[in-house]
Design a protein around this motif. Structure first.
Motif, mmCIF file in Angstrom:
data_model
loop_
_atom_site.group_PDB
_atom_site.id
_atom_site.type_symbol
_atom_site.label_atom_id
_atom_site.label_comp_id
_atom_site.label_asym_id
_atom_site.label_seq_id
_atom_site.Cartn_x
_atom_site.Cartn_y
_atom_site.Cartn_z
ATOM 1 N N SER A 32 -64.082 -1.672 -62.687
ATOM 2 C CA SER A 32 -64.194 -3.145 -62.208
ATOM 3 C C SER A 32 -63.583 -4.084 -63.020
ATOM 4 C CB SER A 32 -65.626 -3.614 -61.905
ATOM 5 O OG SER A 32 -66.378 -2.828 -60.906
ATOM 6 N N ALA A 33 -63.808 -3.869 -64.253
ATOM 7 C CA ALA A 33 -63.239 -4.736 -65.664
ATOM 8 C C ALA A 33 -61.613 -4.526 -65.456
ATOM 9 C CB ALA A 33 -63.815 -4.632 -66.652
ATOM 10 N N ALA A 34 -61.190 -3.190 -65.334
ATOM 11 C CA ALA A 34 -59.694 -2.891 -65.460
ATOM 12 C C ALA A 34 -59.035 -3.449 -64.390
ATOM 13 C CB ALA A 34 -59.790 -1.481 -65.816
ATOM 14 N N PHE A 35 -59.453 -3.203 -63.144
ATOM 15 C CA PHE A 35 -58.812 -3.539 -61.814
ATOM 16 C C PHE A 35 -58.912 -5.006 -61.604
ATOM 17 C CE2 PHE A 35 -59.680 1.097 -60.382
ATOM 18 C CZ PHE A 35 -58.199 1.339 -60.185
ATOM 19 N N TYR A 62 -69.238 2.347 -48.563
ATOM 20 C CA TYR A 62 -70.171 2.634 -48.991
ATOM 21 C C TYR A 62 -70.238 3.820 -50.081
ATOM 22 C CZ TYR A 62 -72.020 -0.436 -45.196
ATOM 23 O OH TYR A 62 -72.180 -1.339 -44.404
ATOM 24 N N GLY A 63 -70.150 3.288 -51.215
ATOM 25 C CA GLY A 63 -69.877 4.344 -52.105
ATOM 26 C C GLY A 63 -69.530 3.998 -53.435
ATOM 27 N N PHE A 64 -68.892 4.606 -54.510
ATOM 28 C CA PHE A 64 -68.454 4.094 -55.780
ATOM 29 C C PHE A 64 -67.337 3.303 -55.663
ATOM 30 C CE2 PHE A 64 -65.554 4.633 -59.462
ATOM 31 C CZ PHE A 64 -66.618 4.332 -60.468
ATOM 32 N N TRP A 65 -66.271 3.570 -54.753
ATOM 33 C CA TRP A 65 -65.178 2.648 -54.884
ATOM 34 C C TRP A 65 -65.443 1.296 -53.926
ATOM 35 C CZ3 TRP A 65 -61.999 3.198 -58.661
ATOM 36 C CH2 TRP A 65 -61.820 4.309 -59.075
ATOM 37 N N GLY A 66 -66.444 1.364 -53.021
ATOM 38 C CA GLY A 66 -66.946 0.048 -52.294
ATOM 39 C C GLY A 66 -67.341 -0.778 -53.556
ATOM 40 N N ILE A 67 -68.191 -0.204 -54.195
ATOM 41 C CA ILE A 67 -68.954 -0.895 -55.299
ATOM 42 C C ILE A 67 -67.853 -1.723 -56.104
ATOM 43 C CG2 ILE A 67 -70.433 -0.998 -57.211
ATOM 44 C CD1 ILE A 67 -72.108 1.283 -55.679
ATOM 45 N N VAL A 68 -66.938 -0.670 -56.577
ATOM 46 C CA VAL A 68 -65.771 -1.304 -57.547
ATOM 47 C C VAL A 68 -65.080 -2.383 -56.678
ATOM 48 C CG1 VAL A 68 -63.777 -0.908 -58.769
ATOM 49 C CG2 VAL A 68 -65.657 0.795 -59.040
ATOM 50 N N LEU A 69 -64.676 -2.210 -55.437
ATOM 51 C CA LEU A 69 -63.971 -3.109 -54.640
ATOM 52 C C LEU A 69 -64.729 -4.501 -54.425
ATOM 53 C CD1 LEU A 69 -61.439 -3.582 -52.612
ATOM 54 C CD2 LEU A 69 -62.942 -2.861 -50.898
ATOM 55 N N TYR A 85 -65.134 -10.141 -56.496
ATOM 56 C CA TYR A 85 -66.019 -11.171 -57.171
ATOM 57 C C TYR A 85 -65.344 -11.788 -58.386
ATOM 58 C CZ TYR A 85 -70.924 -12.738 -56.736
ATOM 59 O OH TYR A 85 -72.250 -13.265 -56.776
ATOM 60 N N ASN A 86 -64.636 -10.828 -59.036
ATOM 61 C CA ASN A 86 -64.391 -11.365 -60.431
ATOM 62 C C ASN A 86 -62.629 -11.404 -60.910
ATOM 63 O OD1 ASN A 86 -66.970 -11.222 -62.080
ATOM 64 N ND2 ASN A 86 -66.676 -8.930 -61.019
ATOM 65 N N PHE A 87 -61.794 -11.051 -59.973
ATOM 66 C CA PHE A 87 -60.317 -11.015 -60.231
ATOM 67 C C PHE A 87 -59.851 -12.722 -60.125
ATOM 68 C CE2 PHE A 87 -59.256 -11.510 -55.742
ATOM 69 C CZ PHE A 87 -57.828 -11.903 -56.090
ATOM 70 N N SER A 88 -60.254 -13.357 -59.107
ATOM 71 C CA SER A 88 -59.959 -14.656 -59.213
ATOM 72 C C SER A 88 -60.459 -15.468 -60.330
ATOM 73 C CB SER A 88 -60.469 -15.476 -57.851
ATOM 74 O OG SER A 88 -61.885 -15.341 -58.010
ATOM 75 N N MET A 124 -57.870 -11.675 -72.735
ATOM 76 C CA MET A 124 -58.101 -10.596 -71.943
ATOM 77 C C MET A 124 -59.434 -9.517 -72.504
ATOM 78 S SD MET A 124 -54.429 -9.018 -71.453
ATOM 79 C CE MET A 124 -54.873 -8.022 -70.335
ATOM 80 N N SER A 125 -59.547 -9.715 -73.834
ATOM 81 C CA SER A 125 -60.825 -8.828 -74.335
ATOM 82 C C SER A 125 -62.122 -9.546 -73.842
ATOM 83 C CB SER A 125 -60.492 -8.761 -75.826
ATOM 84 O OG SER A 125 -59.684 -8.128 -76.250
ATOM 85 N N TYR A 126 -62.213 -10.956 -74.040
ATOM 86 C CA TYR A 126 -63.397 -11.801 -73.548
ATOM 87 C C TYR A 126 -63.700 -11.626 -72.043
ATOM 88 C CZ TYR A 126 -65.841 -15.870 -71.784
ATOM 89 O OH TYR A 126 -66.528 -16.821 -71.227
ATOM 90 N N LEU A 127 -62.354 -11.470 -71.342
ATOM 91 C CA LEU A 127 -62.729 -11.334 -69.631
ATOM 92 C C LEU A 127 -63.094 -9.915 -69.646
ATOM 93 C CD1 LEU A 127 -59.550 -13.172 -68.446
ATOM 94 C CD2 LEU A 127 -62.056 -13.839 -68.208
ATOM 95 N N PHE A 128 -62.642 -9.054 -70.161
ATOM 96 C CA PHE A 128 -62.923 -7.586 -69.898
ATOM 97 C C PHE A 128 -64.681 -7.365 -70.102
ATOM 98 C CE2 PHE A 128 -63.639 -3.052 -70.857
ATOM 99 C CZ PHE A 128 -62.927 -2.598 -69.864
ATOM 100 N N LEU A 129 -64.915 -7.658 -71.183
ATOM 101 C CA LEU A 129 -66.274 -7.709 -71.849
ATOM 102 C C LEU A 129 -67.322 -8.379 -70.856
ATOM 103 C CD1 LEU A 129 -68.026 -6.253 -73.631
ATOM 104 C CD2 LEU A 129 -67.948 -7.995 -75.247
ATOM 105 N N ILE A 130 -66.915 -9.691 -70.439
ATOM 106 C CA ILE A 130 -67.849 -10.295 -69.445
ATOM 107 C C ILE A 130 -67.741 -9.700 -68.019
ATOM 108 C CG2 ILE A 130 -67.768 -12.469 -67.887
ATOM 109 C CD1 ILE A 130 -68.700 -13.294 -70.630
ATOM 110 N N ILE A 131 -66.840 -9.043 -67.620
ATOM 111 C CA ILE A 131 -66.936 -8.658 -66.122
ATOM 112 C C ILE A 131 -67.499 -7.171 -66.478
ATOM 113 C CG2 ILE A 131 -65.436 -7.584 -64.596
ATOM 114 C CD1 ILE A 131 -63.436 -9.678 -65.131
ATOM 115 N N PHE A 132 -67.276 -6.470 -67.520
ATOM 116 C CA PHE A 132 -67.986 -5.284 -67.671
ATOM 117 C C PHE A 132 -69.579 -5.515 -67.763
ATOM 118 C CE2 PHE A 132 -70.101 -1.947 -70.487
ATOM 119 C CZ PHE A 132 -69.435 -0.807 -69.718
ATOM 120 N N LEU A 133 -70.000 -6.431 -68.424
ATOM 121 C CA LEU A 133 -71.497 -6.709 -68.616
ATOM 122 C C LEU A 133 -72.112 -7.307 -67.295
ATOM 123 C CD1 LEU A 133 -71.843 -8.616 -72.018
ATOM 124 C CD2 LEU A 133 -72.489 -6.229 -71.444
ATOM 125 N N TYR A 134 -71.174 -7.962 -66.504
ATOM 126 C CA TYR A 134 -71.830 -8.611 -65.245
ATOM 127 C C TYR A 134 -71.775 -7.256 -64.157
ATOM 128 C CZ TYR A 134 -71.966 -11.292 -60.818
ATOM 129 O OH TYR A 134 -72.476 -11.453 -59.772
#
Length: 214
Positions: free
Chosen positions: A17-20, A91-98, A103-106, A150-160
């Motif tokens: 999720s964070a990487a995409f 409904y599944g792994f990639w749906g959750i990532v999507l 939620y986060n990319f904007s 980018m590191s800050y955003l990656f970690l924020i989205i990862f935790l979220y």
């Protein structure tokens, strides 16, 4: 077994999720960071709205658009009649990532765009004068200056995403579980209060470690 499976799934879907989110945000951040256009301030403020929406609204929006009878499948039916093309990955792994990416990319576009905007154009111009290509200038000048944001955003989205509850519960059911979902199942469905308390404590320790890194 259950703890490690939950940890593995939570970390994997949070990383994806964070990487995409960051990858998809880069083109938009470049435009916001390097160009001025009418309505830029309004659009920048608008970008925060998805990040502020309740999780259940995001899930409902995803179901309406990407669900079995959603808008996206109606478009596929009209564009490719008779081929039976349907999107079934909600409904599944990639749906959750999507859903997490939506939620986060904007939010990434806004924060990264503001960081890009603060980079002095003289640095890029100096690199060009010294013979650096645009690609080399990006990796040698721009990227290092964006790395902290980018590191800050990656970690924020990862935790979220790691702590996601509503999205995972609705789109993953009981098959996919973050620690939030596992605590809910142990406490609400199995009435196993002791195990739910232990898992909560472990989750807090992991969260504290993530916040320390941040």
């Amino acid at each position: 077994g259950l703890f490690w499976n939950t940890l593995s799934f939570s970390a994997t879907e949070a990383f994806c999720s964070a990487a995409f989110s960051l990858g998809l945000a880069l083109p938009g951040a470049y435009i916001f960071g390097n160009y001025d256009f009418p309505g830029k301030k309004f659009l920048r403020n608008l970008l925060v709205l998805p990040f502020m929406m309740p999780g259940i609204l995001v899930v409902l929006g995803m179901v309406v658009f990407y669900g079995q009878n959603g808008t996206f499948n109606h478009w596929l039916l009209r564009l490719f009649p008779g081929r039976g093309l349907r999107f079934t990955g909600l409904y599944g792994f990639w749906g959750i990532v999507l859903a997490n990416v939506f939620y986060n990319f904007s939010f990434c576009i806004r924060v990264l765009g503001e960081s890009w905007e603060r980079i002095g154009p003289n640095l890029v111009e100096a690199s060009a004068v010294l013979g650096g290509s645009r690609w080399r200038t990006f990796w040698g000048v721009t990227f290092p200056l964006l790395a902290s944001a980018m590191s800050y955003l990656f970690l924020i989205i990862f935790l979220y995403s790691f702590l996601s509850f509503t999205i995972v519960l609705v789109l993953g059911g009981y098959l996919y579980k973050t620690f939030e979902v596992l605590i809910y199942i142990e406490y609400n469905s199995k009435l196993n209060f002791d195990r739910a308390t232990i898992i909560s404590g472990l989750q807090m320790a992991i969260l504290a470690g993530g916040l320390y890194l941040q």
